[in-house]
Each structure stands twice: as C-alpha cells, then as structure tokens.
Design a protein around this motif. Sequence first.
Motif, PDB file in Angstrom:
ATOM      1  N   MET A   1      -3.142  -1.653 -11.115  1.00 41.02           N
ATOM      2  CA  MET A   1      -2.943  -3.070 -10.700  1.00 41.02           C
ATOM      3  C   MET A   1      -3.045  -3.156  -8.978  1.00 41.02           C
ATOM      4  N   ALA A   2      -3.892  -3.838  -8.452  1.00 38.07           N
ATOM      5  CA  ALA A   2      -4.131  -3.773  -6.922  1.00 38.07           C
ATOM      6  C   ALA A   2      -2.860  -4.824  -6.385  1.00 38.07           C
ATOM      7  N   THR A   3      -2.964  -4.852  -5.091  1.00 47.07           N
ATOM      8  CA  THR A   3      -1.907  -5.562  -4.585  1.00 47.07           C
ATOM      9  C   THR A   3      -2.056  -7.021  -4.487  1.00 47.07           C
ATOM     10  N   ILE A   4      -1.223  -7.834  -4.637  1.00 48.79           N
ATOM     11  CA  ILE A   4      -0.992  -9.070  -4.806  1.00 48.79           C
ATOM     12  C   ILE A   4      -0.738  -9.902  -3.453  1.00 48.79           C
ATOM     13  N   ASN A   5      -1.464 -11.359  -3.269  1.00 49.04           N
ATOM     14  CA  ASN A   5      -1.112 -12.061  -2.221  1.00 49.04           C
ATOM     15  C   ASN A   5       0.020 -12.816  -2.676  1.00 49.04           C
ATOM     16  N   VAL A   6       1.022 -12.849  -1.710  1.00 53.68           N
ATOM     17  CA  VAL A   6       2.189 -13.794  -1.747  1.00 53.68           C
ATOM     18  C   VAL A   6       2.133 -14.709  -0.628  1.00 53.68           C
ATOM     19  N   THR A   7       2.586 -15.830  -1.004  1.00 55.10           N
ATOM     20  CA  THR A   7       2.630 -17.259   0.164  1.00 55.10           C
ATOM     21  C   THR A   7       4.153 -17.601   0.040  1.00 55.10           C
ATOM     22  N   ASP A   8       4.512 -18.340   1.149  1.00 53.53           N
ATOM     23  CA  ASP A   8       5.840 -18.959   1.351  1.00 53.53           C
ATOM     24  C   ASP A   8       6.245 -19.660   0.008  1.00 53.53           C
ATOM     25  N   ASP A   9       5.354 -20.224  -0.701  1.00 56.67           N
ATOM     26  CA  ASP A   9       5.606 -20.979  -1.998  1.00 56.67           C
ATOM     27  C   ASP A   9       5.776 -20.023  -3.147  1.00 56.67           C
ATOM     28  N   SER A  10       4.880 -18.666  -3.203  1.00 64.40           N
ATOM     29  CA  SER A  10       5.126 -18.041  -4.312  1.00 64.40           C
ATOM     30  C   SER A  10       6.203 -16.779  -4.063  1.00 64.40           C
ATOM     31  N   PHE A  11       6.804 -16.882  -2.778  1.00 66.95           N
ATOM     32  CA  PHE A  11       7.548 -15.755  -2.417  1.00 66.95           C
ATOM     33  C   PHE A  11       8.738 -15.492  -3.459  1.00 66.95           C
TER      34      PHE A  11
END
Length: 106
Positions: A1-11
């Motif tokens: 599984m590769a890295t995931i991108n996280v946002t302020d909203d999904s943190f």
Amino acid sequence: MATINVTDDSFKADVLDSDKPVLVDFWADWCGPCKMIGPSLEEISDELSDQITIAKMDIVENTGIPTEMGVQSIPLMVLFKNGKPVSQKLGAAPKNQLKGWIESEL
C-alpha cells in the motif's frame, strides 16, 4: 500500500481515528529534503503496510493541522498511535535510518 495524502479535513479520520499507527510526513513541494525522502517513505510504506500507515500532508495546501501542531520546519515526520503523537523526526535521513526509527517505535 502506497502512502496516502491527508488534508486538514481528512486528518481526524485518516490519522487520529486510525486503528493502526500512522506516520504523517509534513512536507511541501518547494522543499528539497522532503522530495529526497519521498521515495524512501513509499518503499517503507510497502514494506510495513501491515503495521503502519504512512501519510503525507502538504503544509502549503493544508495550514490548519500543521499550525495546530506547531510545525516550524520540514520535513517533519510525526508518528501517531491511538490518535496521539508519540514520536517525531525532523529532517531528511537515509531510508535505513527512517525505517529503523519507525520500527523502534511500533
């Protein structure tokens, strides 16, 4: 599984509520050392995918969480367990050092 991108909203959902440890890499596109460790973090993510999630947060596009956490310098990697930051590492390092640090914290 590769890295995931996280946002302020999904943190909260991706990091704080995760059922396994999450390493958050705070980075920016203009940061040379951040780009240097990117491939290493991808490989570590694949190698340790059953034990940890590795997430990346762009501090230019997302200012809320980095500000709340007092992120001053990047790359900054913060390891969260059970929704709490338990360890952090500032600056670029070779893959074996990064992986060793992560494994010692799991």
